[in-house]
Structures are given as structure tokens and as C-alpha cells.
Design an enzyme around this catalytic site. Structure first.
Site, PDB file in Angstrom:
ATOM      1  N   GLU A 176       0.624  -1.596  -0.108  1.00 31.35           N
ATOM      2  CA  GLU A 176      -0.023  -0.153  -0.268  1.00 31.35           C
ATOM      3  C   GLU A 176       0.891   1.028   0.099  1.00 31.35           C
ATOM      4  O   GLU A 176       2.051   1.444   0.690  1.00 31.35           O
ATOM      5  CB  GLU A 176      -0.831  -0.039   0.832  1.00 31.35           C
ATOM      6  N   CYS A 225       2.897   8.309   0.551  1.00 33.96           N
ATOM      7  CA  CYS A 225       3.941   7.496   1.913  1.00 33.96           C
ATOM      8  C   CYS A 225       4.057   6.479   1.486  1.00 33.96           C
ATOM      9  O   CYS A 225       3.405   5.541   0.936  1.00 33.96           O
ATOM     10  CB  CYS A 225       3.308   7.662   3.490  1.00 33.96           C
ATOM     11  N   CYS A 239       6.518  -6.986   7.578  1.00 33.88           N
ATOM     12  CA  CYS A 239       7.314  -6.342   7.945  1.00 33.88           C
ATOM     13  C   CYS A 239       8.189  -7.117   7.993  1.00 33.88           C
ATOM     14  O   CYS A 239       7.763  -8.239   8.785  1.00 33.88           O
ATOM     15  CB  CYS A 239       6.647  -5.703   8.806  1.00 33.88           C
ATOM     16  N   CYS A 242       5.926  -4.931  15.662  1.00 35.17           N
ATOM     17  CA  CYS A 242       5.590  -3.377  16.786  1.00 35.17           C
ATOM     18  C   CYS A 242       3.842  -3.831  17.209  1.00 35.17           C
ATOM     19  O   CYS A 242       3.083  -3.817  15.961  1.00 35.17           O
ATOM     20  CB  CYS A 242       5.181  -2.494  15.501  1.00 35.17           C
ATOM     21  N   CYS A 265       0.417  -2.287  15.154  1.00 32.48           N
ATOM     22  CA  CYS A 265       0.813  -2.000  13.223  1.00 32.48           C
ATOM     23  C   CYS A 265       0.212  -2.865  12.531  1.00 32.48           C
ATOM     24  O   CYS A 265       0.377  -3.676  13.136  1.00 32.48           O
ATOM     25  CB  CYS A 265       1.932  -1.872  13.009  1.00 32.48           C
ATOM     26  N   GLY A 314       6.321  -1.608   6.119  1.00 34.21           N
ATOM     27  CA  GLY A 314       7.872  -2.901   6.308  1.00 34.21           C
ATOM     28  C   GLY A 314       8.770  -1.795   7.063  1.00 34.21           C
ATOM     29  O   GLY A 314       8.500  -0.589   7.184  1.00 34.21           O
ATOM     30  N   SER A 318      10.600   5.804  15.120  1.00 37.26           N
ATOM     31  CA  SER A 318       9.449   6.072  16.016  1.00 37.26           C
ATOM     32  C   SER A 318       9.449   5.440  17.101  1.00 37.26           C
ATOM     33  O   SER A 318       9.745   4.025  17.194  1.00 37.26           O
ATOM     34  CB  SER A 318       8.413   3.732  15.204  1.00 37.26           C
ATOM     35  N   LEU A 319       9.197   6.149  18.236  1.00 38.93           N
ATOM     36  CA  LEU A 319       9.856   5.742  19.343  1.00 38.93           C
ATOM     37  C   LEU A 319       8.588   5.536  20.411  1.00 38.93           C
ATOM     38  O   LEU A 319       9.221   4.118  20.890  1.00 38.93           O
ATOM     39  CB  LEU A 319      10.817   6.951  20.099  1.00 38.93           C
ATOM     40  N   ASN A 322      -4.896   5.306  14.728  1.00 39.18           N
ATOM     41  CA  ASN A 322      -5.783   5.026  13.853  1.00 39.18           C
ATOM     42  C   ASN A 322      -5.823   3.582  14.481  1.00 39.18           C
ATOM     43  O   ASN A 322      -5.432   2.943  14.121  1.00 39.18           O
ATOM     44  CB  ASN A 322      -5.343   4.967  12.908  1.00 39.18           C
ATOM     45  N   CYS A 349      -0.924   7.183   7.831  1.00 38.53           N
ATOM     46  CA  CYS A 349       0.617   6.839   7.051  1.00 38.53           C
ATOM     47  C   CYS A 349       1.066   5.855   8.285  1.00 38.53           C
ATOM     48  O   CYS A 349       1.214   6.353   9.363  1.00 38.53           O
ATOM     49  CB  CYS A 349       0.901   8.004   6.600  1.00 38.53           C
TER      50      CYS A 349
END
Length: 346
Positions: A94, A107, A114, A118, A121, A165, A220-221, A296, A339
Site C-alpha cells: 500500500e 507515504c 514487515c 510492533c 501496527c 515494512g 518511531s519512539l 488510528n 500513514c
């Protein structure tokens, strides 16, 4: 069905020139073909109108162009566009076009599925099937640029690697795609308009610095407390905050460029003053800015949006410590196209 012919876009310009010389033609034919493939972005040898029919037939007999196909488009009420992109082997990734008044951002995805885990996600719920090739990443950008011009009357202005990914787990292909995107022989986009977002792979962040890349880096923390981060992103047990901090300090020492921290706040996970104070402390190690992202949901009851009050507390604490902070609202909610949290609707 996958063709046994070689994908011509796997060849460099020099290899294309060598190919034409090997068949008794002029080397400059290779330059012409290269221009058609990358600068003009054609998908068929028959469209290479400055080549003879004989030359085009020869290319058709020996090569294939494994271009992507935008298989399905969803348009949001806010102007966001989500593409389901079919690859030559029928796998699907996507990409998303995110418009604002001043810019349009692509994006893009870098892997099918992936490599990481996470928990918040949707993409992480898919196993990694393969890395995307440089041309497949490039094609996503070309497709979104066309959509930006068609639906928003302006060219694409920015690119973020925040789709499916982990970009740094496909390091070579991602960097080759960016080289093509920024080349005058490709799209000619400034690297300053490109951001690669990583979940935090210290070794590869250091390699980015050593390779003197010119694009921006986002991380991404989501928590600056090791135990909490492991709950959110289990792979963080191997890539600790201590190692991440060291890698980011190395990045800044080599590039002198700020880091962007992507940070989602969830109810009952990182919505405490302890979490806020830890983030503030972590932000002081390397010059940075923080993007607080509206979550989201992916229909997983464990991860829920935090209250607006705690978001305000985060903002106030960061601003008090002179750390730049913005809040990024989820876009395309009606098509589920936030995104970086691309849900699996294939």
C-alpha cells in the site's frame, strides 16, 4: 505469472550501453532506454518512440519491465488517497497520498509485510514476504506524483518511508530508490524533501551516517522507558534505548541534522507523567523535534487513543523544555489510511 526474462530496470546505464554494443548497436541506445525507463517512467518498450521497431522488438524478446499496477484506489473525504499496489508477482503493498494546503506527501512501502513486530501496527501482523526492489519503490512515487497532479493540481512535494515494512531492513534497495528519485535522470527531487522513518535499528542508523545520506531521519519512539517500549515493540529487547541513543548521537555528530521522533500516546500504556518526563530527557540527548501522532485503531482492544488532556500535558512539557512538537492528526479515517499504520484491507 512471473516472466523468466530479466527485468531491464535491474541494469545500470552502463550495463545498458554495454548490452547495445554487444549486439552491434550504438552505446547511446542504452542511454536512450535508460531515460525512457527512469525519467519518463514508461511501462512498455513499444512506447520508446525514438527507437526503431527492430530495436523495440529486440528489447521485448530479451527483457521485461516489471512495473507496479495501482490495483485499487480509495479516496477519503479529506483528500487522502490510498493505493493498493500490485507487484509483478501479484503480491500487494500500500501507498498513500496525503495532501495539505501547502504540500502533498507520498507515504511509500519498502517491504511486503514487515520484518519487525510492533504490536500496534497492522502491517506487523503480516509476515515479511520479501523486500521491494528499487524500481518498485520508485514506481510508487511516480504513481502518487501523477495522482497529486490529477486530483490536487500540484506535483508531489515530499516523500516519507512510513508505509509497509522497516526501511532499514531493506537498506540497499531503499537507498538505491532514493538515489533514482533524487537523480536528475530520475525524478530530480531534493533529498531534503525525503524522510526515512525507522523503528530504530542502531547499527543501520550508524551506517546511514557513515554513508553520508542527505535525507531526513525519523524514529518511531513511542516510549523512552525501556520496559514500556518492549511492550509496544518487542524487538526493542534486542535494539535497546541505550544503543538507539548512541546511534542517534553518532548520526548527529556526522550529519548535524535533527532527528524527528514519531510518538503515539495510548491509554494506560504511556499516558503517565513518568512517560512524559522520560521522553523529555531522551529528547535532550540529540537535537530533535517530536511528532505526536493521533492513533488510528486497528481493532485491537489493547491499544486505545489516550485522552486529549494527556496529549496537552505532553505538548506543554515539551514546549516548556524548548523541544519543538507538533500533533499529527490521523488522515483518511474513512478509508483506514493513516500513514505508518496501513491496515490490511487486501
Amino acid at each position: 505469472m512471473i516472466s523468466e526474462k530479466r527485468d531491464i530496470r535491474a541494469l545500470t546505464k552502463e550495463e545498458l550501453r554495454d548490452f547495445f554494443e554487444s549486439i552491434g548497436d550504438k552505446a547511446f541506445r542504452g542511454t536512450q532506454v535508460y531515460d525512457w525507463l527512469w525519467n519518463k517512467g514508461i511501462h512498455s518498450f513499444d512506447d520508446m518512440t525514438n527507437l526503431s521497431k527492430e530495436t523495440r522488438a529486440h528489447l521485448n524478446n530479451n527483457f521485461v519491465i516489471n512495473h507496479i499496477k495501482v490495483d485499487h484506489i480509495q479516496k477519503s473525504n479529506d483528500g487522502t488517497i490510498k493505493n493498493a499496489v500490485k507487484l509483478h508477482d501479484d503480491l500487494v503493498v500500500e501507498s498513500v497520498l496525503i495532501p495539505t494546503k501547502s504540500r502533498t506527501t507520498a507515504c511509500v512501502s519498502s517491504q511486503v509485510g514487515c520484518s519487525l513486530d510492533c504490536r500496534f501496527c497492522a502491517t506487523a501482523k503480516l509476515k515479511r514476504m520479501r523486500n521491494l526492489n528499487p524500481d518498485e519503490i520508485y514506481d510508487q512515487v511516480v504513481a502518487i506524483d501523477k495522482e497529486s497532479r490529477l486530483y490536487h493540481n500540484k506535483p508531489l512535494s515530499n516523500i516519507v518511508f512510513m508505509g509497509m515494512g522497516e526501511p532499514l531492513m531493506n537498506y540497499k534497495n531503499v537507498l538505491e530508490s532514493i538515489e533514482k528519485i533524487t537523480s536528475d535522470e530520475g525524478l530530480g527531487m531534493s533529498p531534503k524533501r525525503i524522510t526515512v522513518s525507522t523503528s530504530g535499528v542502531p547499527k543501520m542508523i550508524k551506517k546511514l551516517a557513515d554513508d553520508e545520506v542527505k535525507f531526513h531521519l525519523a524514529v518511531s519512539l513511542h516510549s523512552a522507558i525501556q520496559e514500556t517500549r518492549e511492550q509496544i515493540m518487542p524487538f526493542a529487547k534486542a535494539f535497546t534505548l541505550t544503543d538507539l541513543r548512541e546511534a542517534l548521537e553518532y548520526w548527529y555528530s556526522k550529519t548535524n541534522r535533527k532527528i524527528t521522533y514519531e510518538y503515539i500516546v495510548w491509554k494506560d500504556i504511556n499516558d503517565t507523567w513518568e512517560a512524559i518526563e522520560a521522553l523529555v530527557t531522551f529528547c535532550k540527548y540529540v537535537p530533535c523535534k517530536v511528532n505526536i501522532i493521533e492513533y488510528n485503531p486497528i481493532d485491537d482492544g489493547h491499544f486505545q487513543q489516550a485522552s486529549s488532556t494527556i496529549i496537552d500535558d505532553y505538548i506543554q512539557a515539551l514546549e516548556h523544555n524548548r523541544i519543538p512538537v507538533t500533533v499529527r492528526r490521523s488522515r483518511g479515517k474513512d478509508i483506514d489510511a493513516a500513514c505508518g499504520q496501513l491496515a490490511n484491507k487486501q
